[in-house]
Design an enzyme around this catalytic site. Structure first.
Site, mmCIF file in Angstrom:
data_model
loop_
_atom_site.group_PDB
_atom_site.id
_atom_site.type_symbol
_atom_site.label_atom_id
_atom_site.label_comp_id
_atom_site.label_asym_id
_atom_site.label_seq_id
_atom_site.Cartn_x
_atom_site.Cartn_y
_atom_site.Cartn_z
ATOM 1 N N HIS A 438 0.852 -1.190 0.000
ATOM 2 C CA HIS A 438 0.000 0.000 0.000
ATOM 3 C C HIS A 438 0.886 1.238 0.000
ATOM 4 O O HIS A 438 2.040 1.181 0.419
ATOM 5 C CB HIS A 438 -0.958 -0.025 1.191
ATOM 6 C CG HIS A 438 -2.155 -0.867 0.907
ATOM 7 N ND1 HIS A 438 -3.442 -0.433 1.066
ATOM 8 C CD2 HIS A 438 -2.237 -2.127 0.413
ATOM 9 C CE1 HIS A 438 -4.272 -1.387 0.691
ATOM 10 N NE2 HIS A 438 -3.569 -2.439 0.301
ATOM 11 N N GLU A 439 0.349 2.323 -0.507
ATOM 12 C CA GLU A 439 1.162 3.527 -0.768
ATOM 13 C C GLU A 439 2.438 3.093 -1.502
ATOM 14 O O GLU A 439 3.552 3.366 -1.072
ATOM 15 C CB GLU A 439 1.497 4.296 0.523
ATOM 16 C CG GLU A 439 0.300 4.860 1.243
ATOM 17 C CD GLU A 439 -0.491 3.817 2.033
ATOM 18 O OE1 GLU A 439 -1.718 3.769 1.872
ATOM 19 O OE2 GLU A 439 0.122 3.056 2.782
ATOM 20 N N GLU A 463 -10.857 2.241 1.447
ATOM 21 C CA GLU A 463 -10.722 2.999 2.691
ATOM 22 C C GLU A 463 -11.279 4.429 2.567
ATOM 23 O O GLU A 463 -11.790 4.978 3.528
ATOM 24 C CB GLU A 463 -9.260 3.042 3.128
ATOM 25 C CG GLU A 463 -8.359 3.697 2.108
ATOM 26 C CD GLU A 463 -6.887 3.795 2.531
ATOM 27 O OE1 GLU A 463 -6.547 3.396 3.642
ATOM 28 O OE2 GLU A 463 -6.083 4.285 1.710
HETATM 29 C C1 NOJ Z 1 -3.311 2.873 4.434
HETATM 30 C C2 NOJ Z 1 -3.615 1.572 3.774
HETATM 31 O O1 NOJ Z 1 -4.060 1.784 2.459
HETATM 32 C C3 NOJ Z 1 -4.657 0.853 4.599
HETATM 33 O O2 NOJ Z 1 -5.038 -0.347 3.970
HETATM 34 C C4 NOJ Z 1 -4.108 0.602 5.975
HETATM 35 O O3 NOJ Z 1 -5.123 0.052 6.777
HETATM 36 C C5 NOJ Z 1 -3.620 1.889 6.641
HETATM 37 N N1 NOJ Z 1 -2.785 2.637 5.763
HETATM 38 C C6 NOJ Z 1 -2.845 1.583 7.906
HETATM 39 O O4 NOJ Z 1 -1.661 0.919 7.608
HETATM 40 CA CA CA Z 2 -3.806 3.946 1.244
#
Ligand code: NOJ
Ligand code: CA
Length: 662
Positions: A438-439, A463
Site C-alpha cells: 500500500h502507498e 478505505e
Molecule cells: C493505508 C492503507 O491503504 C490501509 O489499507 C491501511 O489500513 C492503513 N494505511 C494503515 O496501515
Molecule cells: Ca492507502
C-alpha cells in the site's frame, strides 16, 4: 491536410540517415509505425504513425545530465530491426499464457569520444515501448532532466490523476487533451480520430517515476521525481532506463486486454514459485477505518487473539485462503508521530505463535502487516530479520504500508523510493513472502520478473469511503482504464453494509476527520462485480465478517476462484461502464459496473466453453427498490450460444458465476 508535413519529414529523414541504416519500424500488423531522426545539431526525434496518420508528431528524445550531453551532438551509427514472437507462461495473472510479439528497432547514436546511446523501440499490435540504453566514457552520471516528449497530433479527451510524486490516491480528471498541464501515468486518452491510448512506463527500476508535464515547447513531456538535492537519478555510465510505453486500441477495452506492460518486463527471476498462491482473504481492517476498532491496544483493539481465531474460522468455513491482521505489532501509538514500529513484537493481547499454529492447522494463510509510516531507514534495518521471523511462523503473505512522508525530504516516487520498494520485493522473495504494497510505487509490470509482487494499492481504495467523500461510480468506471492498466490492485472490494448500520450500532470513534456522513457510493451488486472487475490475485472481502455471515450474496465470493487462467474485458467506455469476464479452471465469472446512469447490456456469452451448459447465478440490482443494499439472485442455465441481459441501476452492477453442469 497531413500530407505536407509527411513529405517534409520524409525529406529530413533521407538527408540525415546514412544509407542502409534502419530508422523505421512497423508493428507486426503494419498499423503502427515509428521513425527516428537526428537534426542538424544532433538532437534526436521520433514520430509515430497509426494507420498512416500521425499519432505522435515529431517529438524530442534525450536527457540532460551533469556529466555528459545526452541531448545533442549525436550522429546515427547503426540501426537494426528484428522480430520476436513467443508465448510465455506465468504462475498467476489475468491470463496464464501471454503472447509477446513485436518488431524492434534499435538505433545506436554516437559521439567522437566513444559515448553511445541506443534508442530501442518495440512495436506490438497493441502499442509500443521505447527506452534509452547508454554506455559513456564517464563515471556515474547525474540525470537532471529527461526530455522525452509525447506530442499527440490530434486533440481528444484524457483521463488521469494529476502529477504528484508522493501519492496516487487522487481522483481522476477527465479533460480535453489540449488542456492537460500535468498528469501521472497511466495517462489514458481518446483522440478525435477515435484512437484509444495510454501512456505509461514498464520495468521501473533504479530510476524515478515518470509523470507528464507540458514543457516550454507546449508539449506533454516526461518529468521525473527529484531527490532532495534536485538531481533526478544517480546512475552508472552503462544504464538502461525503464520503457516509456503507449498502449493503443480501437476500443477502450483493448487497452485492458493488452499485455504490453508485462511483455516489456524480463522473465521471472524466481525459479520455484510453488509458494506463490493467489487467494481470497478477509481481515481485521475495515473496523479500524470505520472507527469501531483501533490499531493500538486498548478496549477496542482489533487484532486480539480471540478476534484472530474467529476470523481464521470464518476463512476456513467460507473457502477463503488468508486472514490479514493490522495493528498486531507494537508501535501504532507512534503512527503520525515518530513513525517507529516494532516489526517483531506483537501486542500482548495478540498471541502470534498460537494464531500462526491455528491458521496452519486450518489451512489458512496468516498475513502479516508492516506499516512503516514512511520510516524507510528503520524498516530497511529491520526487514530482513522480521521477514525471517514471519517465514518461521509459516507466513507467506505480507502487506506493507507507507502512510506518512518519507524522512529527510525524500519523495515516495523518487529513485530513493523505487530502490526501496524493490529491496522489499527481493527481501520478501528470499523469505518466500508474497507482497501486497500500500502507498506503493506505481505498477510497471515487474510482477513478471518478481512474481511475489502480487498486488498493490496505488489509487484511492475502499478505505476512502470510510472517511472521505468516497469513490464515486464514475471513479470506479474510470479505474479499469487508467490505474489498472499498470497491473493488479488491492482495492479491497466487497462492502455489503453500504450505510454502515452495523458499525453505527457498535459505535464509531471519529477517525481521520468527521466520518458520520460517509457511505459506500455503489449498490451491493456492484460491490460483488468489483471482485471480478478489479483484478487482484489476492482479493479481499473487506467488510466486517459479521456482515457476511448468513448473507446469501456472499456465496458469490465463496464460489469465486481468483487463480485466473484467462480474462477479457468485453465491453466498456472510459468513466462510463465496464464488463469483464474471467475463467479459473472450468468456472467463468463476469463483473459489470456502470457510472451514475442505469444501463442495460446484452452480453454475448460466446466466451464460454463450447458445448458446456452452465448453471449461472446472477447477482443483480433490484429494479423495484432504491435501496443500494437491495439485490436479486436468479439462476439460469446458459451456454455459449446465449445472450445474457444485464440490467444495472445507477451506481450499480452485476456479478455472474458460471459453474459447469456435470
Ligand atoms: C493505508 C492503507 O491503504 C490501509 O489499507 C491501511 O489500513 C492503513 N494505511 C494503515 O496501515
Ligand atoms: Ca492507502
Amino acid at each position: 491536410m497531413y500530407l505536407i508535413p509527411l513529405l517534409v519529414w520524409g525529406a529530413v529523414m533521407s538527408c540525415c540517415v546514412p544509407f542502409g541504416r534502419q530508422t523505421e519500424v512497423t508493428s507486426p500488423d503494419g498499423r503502427s509505425e515509428v521513425s527516428l531522426d537526428v537534426d542538424d545539431e544532433g538532437r534526436i526525434f521520433y514520430r509515430v504513425l497509426r494507420d498512416g496518420r500521425e499519432l505522435i508528431r515529431k517529438s524530442m528524445l534525450g536527457l540532460q545530465t551533469r556529466e555528459y550531453d545526452l541531448e545533442k551532438g549525436f550522429e546515427i551509427l547503426d540501426g537494426r530491426t528484428s522480430t520476436f514472437d513467443e508465448e510465455w507462461q506465468q504462475p498467476w495473472g489475468e491470463n496464464k499464457s501471454v503472447r509477446n510479439h513485436y518488431n524492434e528497432l534499435a538505433v545506436t547514436l554516437g559521439k567522437d569520444d566513444g559515448g553511445r546511446l541506443t534508442l530501442r523501440f518495440r512495436l506490438f499490435d497493441d502499442g509500443l515501448g521505447l527506452r534509452y540504453e547508454w554506455e559513456l566514457p564517464t563515471g556515474e552520471i547525474r540525470v537532471e532532466r529527461e526530455l522525452t516528449e509525447f506530442d499527440l497530433a490530434a486533440d481528444g479527451e484524457s483521463w488521469a490523476i494529476p502529477a504528484n510524486f508522493d501519492t496516487y490516491e487522487l481522483d481522476y480528471r477527465h479533460m480535453p487533451l489540449g488542456k492537460v498541464s500535468d498528469a501521472n501515468t497511466p495517462f489514458t486518452f481518446k483522440t478525435t480520430d477515435g484512437i484509444y491510448g495510454s501512456i505509461h512506463e514498464a520495468a521501473l527500476y533504479d530510476y524515478p517515476e515518470m509523470v507528464l508535464r507540458r514543457n516550454e515547447r507546449g508539449v506533454l513531456a516526461a518529468d521525473l521525481a527529484p531527490l532532495p538535492d534536485g538531481v533526478k537519478a544517480y546512475v552508472p555510465n552503462r544504464f538502461t532506463t525503464p520503457w516509456r510505453t503507449i498502449q493503443l486500441g480501437d476500443r477502450a477495452v483493448d487497452l485492458i486486454n493488452s499485455a504490453l506492460i508485462l511483455n516489456l518486463n524480463e522473465p521471472s527471476k524466481i525459479e520455484d514459485t510453488s509458494w506463490i498462491r493467489p487467494h481470497k482473504y478477509v481481515g481485521v481492517w475495515w473496523g479500524m477505518h470505520l472507527g469501531t476498532q483501533t490499531w493500538t491496544m486498548g478496549p477496542h483493539h482489533g487484532a486480539t487473539t480471540e478476534n484472530a481465531l474467529r476470523h481464521i474460522d470464518f476463512a476456513a468455513e467460507n473457502n477463503l485462503g488468508g486472514v490479514l491482521f493490522e495493528g498486531w505489532n507494537r508501535g501504532w501509538e507512534n503512527w503520525g508521530g515518530s513513525q517507529s514500529f516494532d516489526y517483531m513484537k506483537p501486542y500482548p493481547d495478540f498471541d502470534v505463535e498460537r494464531i500462526a499454529e491455528y491458521a496452519r492447522e486450518k489451512g489458512i494463510e496468516l498475513w502479516m502487516h508492516n506499516e512503516t509510516g514512511g520510516n524507510i531507514p528503520e524498516y530497511e534495518s529491520l526487514m530482513e530479520q522480521a521477514m525471517g521471523t514471519y517465514a518461521k511462523w509459516g507466513v507467506h503473505t505480507l502487506k506493507t504500508g507507507y502512510a506518512g512522508g518519507f524522512k529527510e525530504g525524500y519523495l515516495h516516487h523518487s529513485q530513493y523510493g523505487v530502490r526501496h520498494y524493490q529491496r522489499v520485493v527481493e527481501c520478501a522473495a528470499r523469505h518466500h513472502l508474497m507482497i501486497d504494497a500500500h502507498e506503493p510505487i506505481k505498477d510497471t509490470g515487474i510482477r513478471r520478473t518478481w512474481p511475489n509482487m502480487m498486488t498493490r494499492e496505488g489509487a484511492r481504495g475502499m478505505e476512502w469511503n470510510a472517511w472521505s467523500e468516497g469513490n464515486s461510480a464514475v471513479y470506479l468506471s474510470t479505474l479499469p482504464f487508467v490505474r489498472l492498466l499498470g497491473g493488479p490492485m488491492d482495492y479491497t472490494p466487497g462492502i455489503f453494509d453500504i450505510d454502515y448500520s452495523t458499525a453505527n450500532r457498535i459505535g464509531r470513534i471519529p477517525w481521520n476527520g468527521d466520518n458520520s456522513k460517509c457511505c459506500v457510493k455503489t449498490t451491493l451488486a456492484r460491490q460483488l462485480a468489483n471482485w471480478v472487475i478489479i483484478y487482484s490475485p489476492l482479493q479481499m472481502a473487506s467488510d466486517l465478517i459479521e456482515n457476511y455471515e448468513n448473507h446469501p450474496a456472499f456465496r458469490f465470493f465463496r464460489d469465486l476462484d481468483v487463480d485466473c487462467d484467462w480474462s477479457k474485458a468485453l465491453e466498456g467506455e472510459i468513466g462510463e461502464y465496464i464488463v469483464v469476464a474471467r475463467r479459473a479452471k472450468d468456472r467463468f465469472f463476469v463483473g459489470a459496473g456502470t457510472d451514475d446512469r442505469a444501463r442495460e447490456v446484452k452480453l454475448k456469452l460466446d466466451f464460454l466453453s463450447p458445448g458446456v451448459t452452465y448453471r449461472a447465478l446472477i447477482y443483480a440490482d433490484d429494479p423495484a427498490s432504491d435501496d443500494p443494499e437491495s439485490y436479486l439472485i436468479r439462476e439460469q442455465k446458459l451456454s455459449a450460444d446465449d445472450v445474457l441481459e444485464i440490467r444495472m441501476a445507477a451506481h450499480g452492477g452485476c456479478a455472474v458465476s458460471f459453474i459447469p453442469e456435470k
